[in-house]
Design a protein around this motif. Structure first.
Motif, PDB file in Angstrom:
ATOM      1  N   GLY A  85       0.934  -1.293   0.260  1.00  0.00           N
ATOM      2  CA  GLY A  85      -0.019   0.210  -0.169  1.00  0.00           C
ATOM      3  C   GLY A  85       0.933   1.447   0.071  1.00  0.00           C
ATOM      4  O   GLY A  85       1.826   1.284   0.839  1.00  0.00           O
ATOM      5  N   PHE A  86       0.490   2.148  -0.772  1.00  0.00           N
ATOM      6  CA  PHE A  86       1.211   3.582  -0.881  1.00  0.00           C
ATOM      7  C   PHE A  86       1.620   4.013   0.453  1.00  0.00           C
ATOM      8  O   PHE A  86       2.688   4.544   0.629  1.00  0.00           O
ATOM      9  CB  PHE A  86       0.612   4.451  -1.851  1.00  0.00           C
ATOM     10  CG  PHE A  86       1.666   5.466  -2.055  1.00  0.00           C
ATOM     11  CD1 PHE A  86       1.463   6.705  -1.524  1.00  0.00           C
ATOM     12  CD2 PHE A  86       2.351   5.574  -3.195  1.00  0.00           C
ATOM     13  CE1 PHE A  86       2.130   7.917  -1.845  1.00  0.00           C
ATOM     14  CE2 PHE A  86       3.432   6.633  -3.449  1.00  0.00           C
ATOM     15  CZ  PHE A  86       3.229   7.855  -2.784  1.00  0.00           C
ATOM     16  N   ASP A  87       0.595   4.015   1.488  1.00  0.00           N
ATOM     17  CA  ASP A  87       0.642   4.638   2.713  1.00  0.00           C
ATOM     18  C   ASP A  87       1.589   3.890   3.593  1.00  0.00           C
ATOM     19  O   ASP A  87       2.070   4.376   4.614  1.00  0.00           O
ATOM     20  CB  ASP A  87      -0.574   4.891   3.533  1.00  0.00           C
ATOM     21  CG  ASP A  87      -1.390   3.356   3.749  1.00  0.00           C
ATOM     22  OD1 ASP A  87      -1.974   3.146   4.726  1.00  0.00           O
ATOM     23  OD2 ASP A  87      -1.107   2.581   2.686  1.00  0.00           O
ATOM     24  N   ALA A 102      10.277   3.336  -5.034  1.00  0.00           N
ATOM     25  CA  ALA A 102      10.192   3.568  -6.709  1.00  0.00           C
ATOM     26  C   ALA A 102       8.644   3.520  -6.947  1.00  0.00           C
ATOM     27  O   ALA A 102       8.054   2.668  -7.554  1.00  0.00           O
ATOM     28  CB  ALA A 102      11.059   2.602  -7.499  1.00  0.00           C
ATOM     29  N   SER A 103       7.896   4.515  -6.647  1.00  0.00           N
ATOM     30  CA  SER A 103       6.461   4.449  -6.685  1.00  0.00           C
ATOM     31  C   SER A 103       5.756   5.972  -7.018  1.00  0.00           C
ATOM     32  O   SER A 103       4.832   6.240  -6.568  1.00  0.00           O
ATOM     33  CB  SER A 103       5.867   4.073  -5.495  1.00  0.00           C
ATOM     34  OG  SER A 103       4.605   3.317  -5.631  1.00  0.00           O
ATOM     35  N   GLY A 104       6.393   6.553  -8.026  1.00  0.00           N
ATOM     36  CA  GLY A 104       5.854   7.980  -8.470  1.00  0.00           C
ATOM     37  C   GLY A 104       5.672   8.658  -7.332  1.00  0.00           C
ATOM     38  O   GLY A 104       4.613   9.457  -7.253  1.00  0.00           O
ATOM     39  N   MET A 105       6.647   8.917  -6.519  1.00  0.00           N
ATOM     40  CA  MET A 105       6.315   9.589  -5.228  1.00  0.00           C
ATOM     41  C   MET A 105       6.862  11.128  -5.417  1.00  0.00           C
ATOM     42  O   MET A 105       8.188  11.202  -5.500  1.00  0.00           O
ATOM     43  CB  MET A 105       7.248   8.885  -3.807  1.00  0.00           C
ATOM     44  CG  MET A 105       6.806   9.663  -2.843  1.00  0.00           C
ATOM     45  SD  MET A 105       7.653   8.660  -1.332  1.00  0.00           S
ATOM     46  CE  MET A 105       6.232   7.571  -1.081  1.00  0.00           C
ATOM     47  N   ASN A 106       5.944  11.872  -5.103  1.00  0.00           N
ATOM     48  CA  ASN A 106       6.177  13.515  -5.018  1.00  0.00           C
ATOM     49  C   ASN A 106       7.437  13.677  -3.977  1.00  0.00           C
ATOM     50  O   ASN A 106       7.101  13.245  -2.890  1.00  0.00           O
ATOM     51  CB  ASN A 106       5.244  14.082  -4.803  1.00  0.00           C
ATOM     52  CG  ASN A 106       5.603  15.631  -4.933  1.00  0.00           C
ATOM     53  OD1 ASN A 106       6.079  16.227  -5.707  1.00  0.00           O
ATOM     54  ND2 ASN A 106       4.654  16.605  -4.232  1.00  0.00           N
ATOM     55  N   ILE A 153      -4.910   6.872  -0.849  1.00  0.00           N
ATOM     56  CA  ILE A 153      -4.442   6.544   0.476  1.00  0.00           C
ATOM     57  C   ILE A 153      -3.023   7.157   0.769  1.00  0.00           C
ATOM     58  O   ILE A 153      -2.380   6.564  -0.184  1.00  0.00           O
ATOM     59  CB  ILE A 153      -4.715   5.315   1.485  1.00  0.00           C
ATOM     60  CG1 ILE A 153      -4.127   5.625   2.848  1.00  0.00           C
ATOM     61  CG2 ILE A 153      -3.933   4.123   0.772  1.00  0.00           C
ATOM     62  CD1 ILE A 153      -5.027   4.296   3.741  1.00  0.00           C
ATOM     63  N   GLY A 154      -2.683   8.020   1.239  1.00  0.00           N
ATOM     64  CA  GLY A 154      -1.183   8.186   1.341  1.00  0.00           C
ATOM     65  C   GLY A 154      -0.392   9.406   0.455  1.00  0.00           C
ATOM     66  O   GLY A 154       0.584   9.509   0.525  1.00  0.00           O
ATOM     67  N   THR A 155      -1.434   9.641  -0.652  1.00  0.00           N
ATOM     68  CA  THR A 155      -0.901  10.256  -1.698  1.00  0.00           C
ATOM     69  C   THR A 155      -1.387  11.810  -1.527  1.00  0.00           C
ATOM     70  O   THR A 155      -2.301  12.221  -0.593  1.00  0.00           O
ATOM     71  CB  THR A 155      -1.568   9.992  -2.937  1.00  0.00           C
ATOM     72  OG1 THR A 155      -2.970  10.339  -2.968  1.00  0.00           O
ATOM     73  CG2 THR A 155      -1.300   8.574  -3.139  1.00  0.00           C
ATOM     74  N   THR A 156      -0.689  12.501  -2.129  1.00  0.00           N
ATOM     75  CA  THR A 156      -0.860  14.225  -2.380  1.00  0.00           C
ATOM     76  C   THR A 156      -2.296  14.324  -2.816  1.00  0.00           C
ATOM     77  O   THR A 156      -3.007  15.429  -2.300  1.00  0.00           O
ATOM     78  CB  THR A 156       0.071  14.830  -3.200  1.00  0.00           C
ATOM     79  OG1 THR A 156      -0.105  14.195  -4.382  1.00  0.00           O
ATOM     80  CG2 THR A 156       1.393  14.918  -2.667  1.00  0.00           C
ATOM     81  N   ALA A 223       7.298  16.630  -8.332  1.00  0.00           N
ATOM     82  CA  ALA A 223       8.262  15.938  -9.052  1.00  0.00           C
ATOM     83  C   ALA A 223       8.610  14.951  -8.183  1.00  0.00           C
ATOM     84  O   ALA A 223       8.869  14.664  -7.043  1.00  0.00           O
ATOM     85  CB  ALA A 223       9.372  16.837  -9.034  1.00  0.00           C
ATOM     86  N   TYR A 224       8.632  13.912  -9.180  1.00  0.00           N
ATOM     87  CA  TYR A 224       8.971  12.300  -8.641  1.00  0.00           C
ATOM     88  C   TYR A 224      10.496  12.008  -8.342  1.00  0.00           C
ATOM     89  O   TYR A 224      11.076  12.470  -9.150  1.00  0.00           O
ATOM     90  CB  TYR A 224       8.214  11.311  -9.479  1.00  0.00           C
ATOM     91  CG  TYR A 224       6.776  11.343  -9.840  1.00  0.00           C
ATOM     92  CD1 TYR A 224       5.908  12.078  -9.084  1.00  0.00           C
ATOM     93  CD2 TYR A 224       6.393  10.465 -10.848  1.00  0.00           C
ATOM     94  CE1 TYR A 224       4.392  12.222  -9.613  1.00  0.00           C
ATOM     95  CE2 TYR A 224       5.098  10.692 -11.200  1.00  0.00           C
ATOM     96  CZ  TYR A 224       4.164  11.543 -10.383  1.00  0.00           C
ATOM     97  OH  TYR A 224       2.746  11.699 -10.859  1.00  0.00           O
ATOM     98  N   GLY A 225      10.544  11.121  -7.343  1.00  0.00           N
ATOM     99  CA  GLY A 225      11.911  10.906  -6.900  1.00  0.00           C
ATOM    100  C   GLY A 225      12.122   9.417  -6.265  1.00  0.00           C
ATOM    101  O   GLY A 225      11.081   9.241  -5.983  1.00  0.00           O
TER     102      GLY A 225
HETATM  103  N1  ARG Z   1       2.578  11.505  -6.906  1.00  0.00           N
HETATM  104  C1  ARG Z   1       1.519  11.033  -5.731  1.00  0.00           C
HETATM  105  C2  ARG Z   1       2.216  11.069  -4.437  1.00  0.00           C
HETATM  106  O1  ARG Z   1       3.552  11.303  -4.494  1.00  0.00           O
HETATM  107  C3  ARG Z   1       0.753   9.795  -5.980  1.00  0.00           C
HETATM  108  C4  ARG Z   1       1.594   8.587  -5.948  1.00  0.00           C
HETATM  109  C5  ARG Z   1       1.004   7.298  -6.076  1.00  0.00           C
HETATM  110  N2  ARG Z   1       1.955   6.182  -6.425  1.00  0.00           N
HETATM  111  C6  ARG Z   1       1.458   4.884  -6.615  1.00  0.00           C
HETATM  112  N3  ARG Z   1       2.461   3.967  -7.037  1.00  0.00           N
HETATM  113  N4  ARG Z   1       0.249   4.634  -6.211  1.00  0.00           N
HETATM  114  O2  ARG Z   1       1.507  11.148  -3.384  1.00  0.00           O
END
Ligand code: ARG
Length: 261
Positions: A85-87, A102-106, A153-156, A223-225
């Motif tokens: 889970g992202f959170d 590695a999850s599209g995380m801002n 959940i847990g996202t911006t 911006a993802y890192g």
């Molecule tokens: N970019 C947003 C954040 O950093 C959403 C990322 C969600 N990534 C995912 N793999 N579900 O909160």
């Protein structure tokens, strides 16, 4: 020169030559199967095209997977991919249960207080999505206190939906574990709008044309890192060096074209 000294010098030379022959004069690169370190990398796979599950192989796949795998090969380390889970990602990193996110995380300032981010690799932003044909909501300003608005959940996106709820702008912030379920609820009318990342919302639109649409402007630039545990500069330096090499040798562009064009 005494005979003994000559013999001693010859013996030392012979020993040096023998040593060089055994080791080949260089370490076996880890990437060639030597004692390469293995790092556990985690992602949440309902976030195409960054983080998803390949329908055929059921393997974790996406832009993040290809880029991080390329970095690992370049830098001579191995990866064990896990999904969660992202959170749970940042707590898992802080606890040492995983080594990389590695999850599209801002790479937000708030998160930078907890983890260290690599060089950012993708500029994004949040958008509001509605069911196709919705004429009531043309932007975030049209959301009303009788509406339910979703976020993962847990996202911006969830943070913004929650902020709208707490300030009385919407009636409920409906928080989902997976974006796939959130998209379904948007389509069936269980929620009036969904706040999510622009490229991912577009990906869902492409996979099911005519189901949902984006309204209004891009909100909250992101911006993802890639994230590592705070202070793990050794791994962070490897990721940054590998990322730069992938940019320099064209691999980054190849991976981008694969997932976005
Ligand atoms: N970019 C947003 C954040 O950093 C959403 C990322 C969600 N990534 C995912 N793999 N579900 O909160």
């Amino acid at each position: 020169m005494e005979k003994k000294k000559i013999v001693a010098i010859l013996l030392v030379l012979a020993m040096m030559l023998t040593f060089t022959a055994c080791t080949g004069g260089k370490e076996t690169p880890a990437a060639e199967g030597g004692d390469a370190p293995t790092y556990k990398v985690a992602m949440e796979p309902t976030f195409p095209p960054f983080d998803t599950i390949d329908e055929e192989t059921q393997e974790l796949a996406g832009f993040d997977v290809d880029l991080m795998n390329a970095i690992a090969e370049d830098q001579g380390f191995k990866l064990e991919w896990v999904n969660m889970g992202f959170d749970g990602l940042i707590p898992a990193l802080e606890a040492g249960n995983i080594d990389i996110i590695a999850s599209g995380m801002n790479a937000s300032e708030e998160r930078r207080e907890k983890v260290d981010f690599s060089t950012t690799y993708y500029d994004s932003g949040l958008v509001v999505a509605v069911k196709a044909g919705n004429t009531d909501i043309k932007s975030i300003d049209d959301l009303t206190p009788d509406m339910k608005v979703g976020g993962q959940i847990g996202t911006t996106g969830a943070d913004l939906a929650t902020e709208l709820f707490e300030t009385g702008k919407i009636g409920e912030a409906k928080i989902y574990n997976g974006l796939d379920v959130a998209i379904m609820d948007l389509q069936n009318g269980a929620i009036a709008a969904l706040i999510n990342d622009l490229p991912v919302t577009k990906s869902y639109m492409d996979s099911k044309p005519g189901a949902i649409e984006i309204v209004g402007d891009v909100l909250n630039a992101e911006a993802y890192g890639f994230a590592v545990k705070k202070g793990n500069t050794e791994l962070l330096d490897k990721i940054n060096a590998g990322m730069q090499n992938m940019i320099d040798n064209g691999t980054f562009d190849e991976i981008y074209k694969k997932w976005f064009e």
